[in-house]
Design an enzyme around this catalytic site. Structure first.
Site, mmCIF file in Angstrom:
data_model
loop_
_atom_site.group_PDB
_atom_site.id
_atom_site.type_symbol
_atom_site.label_atom_id
_atom_site.label_comp_id
_atom_site.label_asym_id
_atom_site.label_seq_id
_atom_site.Cartn_x
_atom_site.Cartn_y
_atom_site.Cartn_z
ATOM 1 N N MET A 24 -23.188 60.899 59.361
ATOM 2 C CA MET A 24 -22.326 60.111 58.480
ATOM 3 C C MET A 24 -22.364 60.710 57.074
ATOM 4 O O MET A 24 -22.003 60.063 56.098
ATOM 5 C CB MET A 24 -22.769 58.652 58.453
ATOM 6 C CG MET A 24 -22.617 57.988 59.824
ATOM 7 S SD MET A 24 -22.423 56.216 59.756
ATOM 8 C CE MET A 24 -23.932 55.733 58.970
ATOM 9 N N GLY A 25 -22.813 61.970 56.989
ATOM 10 C CA GLY A 25 -22.777 62.675 55.722
ATOM 11 C C GLY A 25 -23.906 62.318 54.782
ATOM 12 O O GLY A 25 -24.911 61.737 55.178
ATOM 13 N N GLU A 29 -32.503 67.035 54.678
ATOM 14 C CA GLU A 29 -33.120 68.042 55.545
ATOM 15 C C GLU A 29 -33.276 67.554 56.991
ATOM 16 O O GLU A 29 -33.443 68.378 57.902
ATOM 17 C CB GLU A 29 -34.478 68.485 54.983
ATOM 18 C CG GLU A 29 -34.376 69.388 53.750
ATOM 19 C CD GLU A 29 -34.173 68.639 52.437
ATOM 20 O OE1 GLU A 29 -33.942 67.410 52.470
ATOM 21 O OE2 GLU A 29 -34.237 69.288 51.382
ATOM 22 N N HIS A 31 -30.858 66.084 58.698
ATOM 23 C CA HIS A 31 -29.613 66.576 59.310
ATOM 24 C C HIS A 31 -29.654 68.102 59.426
ATOM 25 O O HIS A 31 -29.252 68.667 60.446
ATOM 26 C CB HIS A 31 -28.401 66.215 58.440
ATOM 27 C CG HIS A 31 -28.232 64.753 58.177
ATOM 28 N ND1 HIS A 31 -28.430 64.198 56.930
ATOM 29 C CD2 HIS A 31 -27.863 63.737 58.997
ATOM 30 C CE1 HIS A 31 -28.194 62.908 56.981
ATOM 31 N NE2 HIS A 31 -27.853 62.587 58.213
ATOM 32 N N ASP A 144 -34.094 57.580 63.964
ATOM 33 C CA ASP A 144 -33.394 56.442 64.552
ATOM 34 C C ASP A 144 -33.778 56.373 66.036
ATOM 35 O O ASP A 144 -32.987 56.731 66.917
ATOM 36 C CB ASP A 144 -31.881 56.614 64.384
ATOM 37 C CG ASP A 144 -31.475 56.540 62.923
ATOM 38 O OD1 ASP A 144 -31.611 55.468 62.328
ATOM 39 O OD2 ASP A 144 -31.061 57.573 62.370
ATOM 40 N N VAL A 170 -37.960 64.246 59.576
ATOM 41 C CA VAL A 170 -38.333 65.081 58.429
ATOM 42 C C VAL A 170 -38.681 64.132 57.282
ATOM 43 O O VAL A 170 -37.951 63.170 57.012
ATOM 44 C CB VAL A 170 -37.204 66.055 58.042
ATOM 45 C CG1 VAL A 170 -37.655 66.946 56.889
ATOM 46 C CG2 VAL A 170 -36.791 66.916 59.239
ATOM 47 N N SER A 179 -33.904 59.691 54.296
ATOM 48 C CA SER A 179 -32.775 58.848 54.616
ATOM 49 C C SER A 179 -31.796 58.998 53.468
ATOM 50 O O SER A 179 -32.219 59.116 52.312
ATOM 51 C CB SER A 179 -33.226 57.382 54.726
ATOM 52 O OG SER A 179 -32.110 56.527 54.569
HETATM 53 O O1 PAF Z 1 -27.235 58.352 62.834
HETATM 54 C C1 PAF Z 1 -26.111 58.353 62.300
HETATM 55 O O2 PAF Z 1 -25.906 58.948 61.242
HETATM 56 C C2 PAF Z 1 -24.973 57.597 62.966
HETATM 57 O O3 PAF Z 1 -25.419 56.424 63.553
HETATM 58 C C3 PAF Z 1 -24.191 58.445 63.987
HETATM 59 C C4 PAF Z 1 -25.052 58.857 65.152
HETATM 60 C C5 PAF Z 1 -23.631 59.697 63.289
HETATM 61 C C6 PAF Z 1 -23.013 57.643 64.535
HETATM 62 O O4 PAF Z 1 -22.136 57.257 63.517
#
Ligand code: PAF
Length: 300
Positions: A24-25, A29, A31, A144, A170, A179
């Site tokens: 979700m942008g 780190e 991601h 998550d 991370v 986060s």
């Molecule tokens: O973890 C996230 O950022 C979101 O829940 C996801 C998996 C991209 C779905 O929108």
């Protein structure tokens, strides 16, 4: 590096084996490490960037969610993404979304009761990404933990052909799990929030010393959180990795998960306990050596 806006264009541009990193942008780190994992094993790495309205149970949370597409595209490219798929709401939801995905049982505990509709929104959008992009592998963080379990189960139950891969948490250098929401923490609340990873660390040590009683393991985390007046705990629960059911004893692969509020910011964290011969090993995640890109201002 290409930016695509539609599922069809993304499928057209991608070639060979495809690794998908849904986000979700407002990247950090956590991601970037998933993009790097995808890079190692895929011909084309697609990062999706979509703030999914369907998974927000509170309007104010959706409005406040941090966004900076230009920054995200730069970071994703540097980490090895070939395509950033950034659809708008009309591409993702061209009409009222009547078909919804619910992974029952796995959504009932922990985050489920605290965030009504959240996992339905997550499972629905991830199902659309898997159907629309058709990746060979998709990468999700262990931060998550319940979401990861739900997506794994959904992919099997709905016969999505690709593999779901989980990547380690991370953490910032002092232990705080990364986060996008960390940017909302004042210095005081950020310091208080360190009690979360500290408590999980003590629990991990206990488990690796042989403790298996769920209440004892959870109590050390609760003790750390309760000692911090700036934190308000929602839950601390030991749950199974596959079905996300609370466990009285650590007798199968599990994770100890928590949610707590630091002012208006809701934080989650966990430590996974993976089975090894004769016991369990704690996955405490990885710590950054330098400051996170979350706090980079882009000025010098
Ligand atoms: O973890 C996230 O950022 C979101 O829940 C996801 C998996 C991209 C779905 O929108």
């Amino acid at each position: 590096m290409r930016i695509t806006k539609s599922f069809a264009e993304t499928r057209l541009v991608a070639s060979g084996s495809v690794g998908l990193v849904p986000t979700m942008g407002f990247l950090h780190e956590g991601h970037l490490s998933l993009i790097e994992m995808a890079r190692e094993s895929s011909d084309t790495v697609v990062m999706s960037l979509f703030v999914n309205p369907l998974q927000f149970d509170r309007e104010d949370d959706l409005a406040r969610y941090p966004r900076d597409v230009e920054r995200d595209v730069e970071l994703a490219a540097a980490a090895g993404a070939d395509i950033v798929f950034a659809p708008d709401v009309d591409e993702t939801y061209p009409q009222e979304q009547l078909a919804r995905v619910n992974v029952t049982e796995l959504s009932d505990e922990l985050e489920g009761p605290n965030r009504p509709g959240h996992f339905e929104g997550v499972a629905t959008v991830v199902a659309k990404l898997l159907a629309g992009i058709q990746p060979d592998q998709s990468f999700f963080g262990r931060k998550d933990a319940q979401q990861l379990a739900i997506i794994r189960r959904m992919a099997v139950d709905l016969s999505f052909p690709g593999t779901i891969v989980g990547g380690p948490i991370v953490r910032e250098g002092d232990g705080l799990a990364l986060s996008s929401r960390n940017i909302f923490l004042s210095a005081e609340k950020r310091r208080a929030a360190l009690a979360l990873s500290r408590g999980l660390g003590v629990a991990a040590d206990l488990v690796e010393a042989g403790e298996a009683d769920g209440e004892v393991i959870g109590a050390v985390v609760l003790g750390e959180i309760d000692a911090e007046p700036l934190l308000e705990v929602e839950y601390v629960t030991l749950a199974s990795q596959d079905l996300v059911q609370p466990l009285a004893a650590l007798d199968r692969p599990a994770f100890l998960a928590l949610a707590a509020w630091a002012g208006k910011t809701r934080l989650i964290d966990n430590v996974h306990f993976d089975a090894v011969e004769g016991g369990f090993v704690a996955d405490r995640g990885r710590r950054l050596e330098d400051a996170s890109v979350l706090y980079a201002t882009g000025e010098g």
